[in-house]
Design a protein around this motif. Structure first.
Motif, short mmCIF file in Angstrom:
data_model
loop_
_atom_site.label_atom_id
_atom_site.label_comp_id
_atom_site.label_asym_id
_atom_site.label_seq_id
_atom_site.Cartn_x
_atom_site.Cartn_y
_atom_site.Cartn_z
N UNK A 55 24.73 -40.51 69.43
CA UNK A 55 24.07 -39.31 69.96
C UNK A 55 25.01 -38.54 70.88
N UNK A 56 25.75 -39.26 71.72
CA UNK A 56 26.65 -38.59 72.67
C UNK A 56 27.80 -37.89 71.96
N UNK A 57 28.21 -38.40 70.80
CA UNK A 57 29.34 -37.82 70.08
C UNK A 57 28.92 -36.94 68.92
N UNK A 58 27.60 -36.76 68.74
CA UNK A 58 27.07 -35.95 67.65
C UNK A 58 27.51 -36.50 66.29
N UNK A 59 27.61 -37.82 66.19
CA UNK A 59 27.96 -38.47 64.94
C UNK A 59 26.74 -39.23 64.42
N UNK A 60 26.76 -39.56 63.14
CA UNK A 60 25.67 -40.38 62.61
C UNK A 60 25.85 -41.81 63.09
N UNK A 61 24.74 -42.53 63.21
CA UNK A 61 24.81 -43.92 63.66
C UNK A 61 25.61 -44.78 62.68
N UNK A 62 25.40 -44.54 61.37
CA UNK A 62 26.11 -45.31 60.35
C UNK A 62 27.61 -45.12 60.44
N UNK B 195 33.37 -31.58 74.11
CA UNK B 195 32.39 -32.20 73.22
C UNK B 195 32.94 -32.49 71.83
N UNK B 196 34.15 -31.98 71.54
CA UNK B 196 34.76 -32.19 70.23
C UNK B 196 33.87 -31.74 69.08
N UNK B 197 33.25 -30.59 69.23
CA UNK B 197 32.42 -30.01 68.17
C UNK B 197 33.31 -29.66 66.97
N UNK B 198 32.87 -30.05 65.78
CA UNK B 198 33.69 -29.84 64.59
C UNK B 198 33.43 -28.48 63.93
N UNK C 43 31.69 -27.33 51.47
CA UNK C 43 32.87 -27.41 52.33
C UNK C 43 32.49 -27.44 53.80
N UNK C 44 31.61 -26.52 54.21
CA UNK C 44 31.19 -26.48 55.61
C UNK C 44 30.44 -27.77 55.98
N UNK C 45 29.67 -28.30 55.06
CA UNK C 45 28.93 -29.54 55.30
C UNK C 45 29.92 -30.70 55.53
N UNK C 46 30.97 -30.75 54.74
CA UNK C 46 31.97 -31.81 54.90
C UNK C 46 32.71 -31.67 56.23
N UNK C 47 33.01 -30.45 56.62
CA UNK C 47 33.66 -30.22 57.91
C UNK C 47 32.81 -30.80 59.03
N UNK C 48 31.49 -30.68 58.90
CA UNK C 48 30.58 -31.17 59.94
C UNK C 48 30.43 -32.69 59.90
N UNK C 49 30.44 -33.28 58.70
CA UNK C 49 30.06 -34.68 58.56
C UNK C 49 31.23 -35.65 58.54
N UNK C 50 32.39 -35.21 58.07
CA UNK C 50 33.54 -36.11 57.96
C UNK C 50 34.26 -36.20 59.30
N UNK C 51 34.66 -37.40 59.66
CA UNK C 51 35.34 -37.61 60.95
C UNK C 51 36.73 -36.99 60.93
N UNK C 52 37.02 -36.11 61.90
CA UNK C 52 38.35 -35.54 62.08
C UNK C 52 38.44 -35.03 63.51
N UNK C 53 39.59 -34.51 63.90
CA UNK C 53 39.79 -34.11 65.30
C UNK C 53 39.95 -32.60 65.47
N UNK D 224 24.83 -33.97 63.95
CA UNK D 224 26.21 -33.69 63.62
C UNK D 224 26.82 -32.86 64.75
N UNK D 225 28.14 -32.94 64.93
CA UNK D 225 28.79 -32.13 65.97
C UNK D 225 28.90 -30.68 65.52
N UNK D 226 27.75 -30.01 65.43
CA UNK D 226 27.65 -28.62 64.96
C UNK D 226 26.88 -27.81 65.99
N UNK D 227 27.38 -26.63 66.31
CA UNK D 227 26.71 -25.78 67.30
C UNK D 227 26.62 -24.35 66.78
#
Length: 453
Positions: A44-51, A156-159, A267-277, A299-302
């Motif tokens: 939750x703190x990193x806006x990532x999925x638990x899995x 917050x490292x929003x993707x 493409x935008x969905x992958x940018x949001x869901x795949x881990x990157x920096x 997801x880390x999306x704003x």
């Protein structure tokens, strides 16, 4: 034991085993575990999925276990690191070894990431490619907006960020000013406009040419996406895609992709869901449909909706050397603090009213300069028949009204009316007011005048 010591040692271990430094999510997992947080709390703190957080955590414990010489898990991590004798921790640069408690845990890749051999730290090379970005000659005060966006990106490292707002409100200027403010924190900074509606394949090819030679760019679009994601993981990148609304269809509800452009959504969905920096900013005066869902799914999306300049818009009027400063706030309110609307109107006042704002305001307001009418015609030309009917109905209402008050007033079904109102909101053409748990809608004076003309 301090968390800084733990992170330093973990970074050495990860670098020795993988050749990569500790990334944002790995660091968050270590810090969270150190503080006794669960995976759901860290996710939750990193806006990532638990899995995804659990998967990265599992890989992290395996790397640390191999480097440390004993099994490390989330449960015993704190205890094992607490037992580690940090006084005996050595990073032997010359021999490429790292030792904890007299155990050699690193081999040939173990080179201190913070202390290059026999040299001063090499400054990070910054690659900036702004393509066809417009030159910004003036930037009016958006301090609060810049601060928010900078925090989302750097803290917050929003993707994925959708920078939204009606045409002329200053999205391009703000994003370019943001680039200038935070560019040194990135390896690559890229700006591209989609005003001519390039296909995703063309956009990916254009972006990949920045990172590699044309001969290294694959032909398959799926492979191009995968390759770009690899670069977004390897490097810290800030990419701004402007004029995203040009990917959407006219005569359809807001955010409906043109035929042949639907792969942008994936493409935008992958940018949001795949881990990157990295971070991708989308500038648009229509809200992409997938953004609303992604921003609600952890997801880390704003989304950032850019509004009026407020009193800062006085700088525009001052630059045009207008008089009657005591009336400027009235003018700003009428034209919604929209920088472009005010610039066009200020030019009109200077040319026809000698720069006298008070004299201009004696006319029936608002007056729409021909150039302003052209600007407004662009979003209006994209509306569906139901949206146009809603706009015409609102333009003739003296007070804000609720959605139910449209029923039986315009020749469309309740479903069509509800969808039209929502779509107009996603185009930023309506003003919404919350009144005793009821949402009321209206048009601002400029919009009303344009519809009634």
């Amino acid at each position: 034991m301090e968390i800084a010591e733990v992170l330093k040692l973990a970074d050495e271990l990860i670098f020795a085993k993988t050749g990569e430094h500790i990334d944002y999510l790995q660091k968050a997992i270590l810090e969270g575990t150190f503080q006794g947080r669960t995976y759901p709390q860290i996710a939750e703190a990193t806006h990532s999925s638990e899995g995804h957080t659990r998967d990265i955590g599992s890989e992290l414990w395996q790397i640390l276990s191999k480097g440390f010489g004993e099994e490390i898990t989330k449960r015993n991590f704190r205890a094992i690191f607490k037992k580690a004798n940090f006084n005996n921790y050595q990073s032997t640069i010359g021999s490429d070894n790292i030792t904890v408690n007299n155990v050699n845990i690193c081999q040939e890749r173990a080179r201190s990431p913070t202390e290059p051999q026999n040299s001063q730290p090499t400054p990070k090379q910054l690659h900036i490619d702004l393509g066809d970005a417009p030159e910004i000659f003036t930037f009016f005060d958006r301090t609060s907006e810049l601060s928010t966006l900078e925090n989302w990106i750097t803290r917050d490292r929003t993707r994925l960020i959708a920078l939204l707002g009606i045409s002329g409100i200053g999205k391009t200027t703000l994003s370019l000013s943001l680039i200038d403010q935070i560019k040194t924190q990135f390896d690559y900074v890229i700006y591209r406009s989609l005003r001519f509606s390039p296909t995703l394949d063309a956009t990916l090819t254009n972006l990949l040419q920045i990172f590699s030679q044309p001969s290294e760019i694959p032909q398959n679009i799926e492979t191009k996406i995968s390759q770009l994601l690899d670069y977004l993981r390897k490097y810290r990148c800030l990419i701004v895609l402007d004029d995203v609304q040009m990917l959407f269809s006219s005569g359809q509800l807001a955010g409906q992709y043109k035929t042949g452009y639907e792969d942008y959504q994936l493409f935008f969905k992958l940018i949001a869901e795949v881990c990157h920096q990295s971070c991708l900013i989308l500038n648009s005066w229509e809200k992409p449909r997938e953004i609303a869902r992604l921003s609600k799914d952890n997801h880390p999306v704003r989304c950032f909706e850019l509004g009026s300049l407020g009193v800062a818009a006085k700088e525009i009027l001052n630059s045009q050397k207008l008089s009657d400063e005591e009336t400027w706030e009235t003018l700003i309110d009428i034209y919604q603090g929209n920088p472009l609307w005010l610039e066009l109107t200020a030019t009109l006042i200077r040319e026809l009213f000698g720069g006298r704002v008070a004299e201009f305001l004696q006319c029936e307001m608002p007056i729409l300069d021909e150039s302003l009418q052209f600007q407004l015609s662009q979003p209006f030309g994209r509306l569906t028949p139901a949206e146009l009917a809603v706009m015409i109905h609102l333009a003739n209402q003296p007070e804000p009204v609720g959605v139910s008050q449209f029923f039986n007033k315009i020749p469309f079904s309740p479903s069509e009316i509800v969808n039209a109102v929502r779509s107009l909101g996603n185009r930023f053409l309506l003003d919404a007011i919350e009144d005793e748990k009821i949402t009321l809608f209206s048009l601002n004076p400029v919009m009303k005048q344009y519809v009634q003309r």
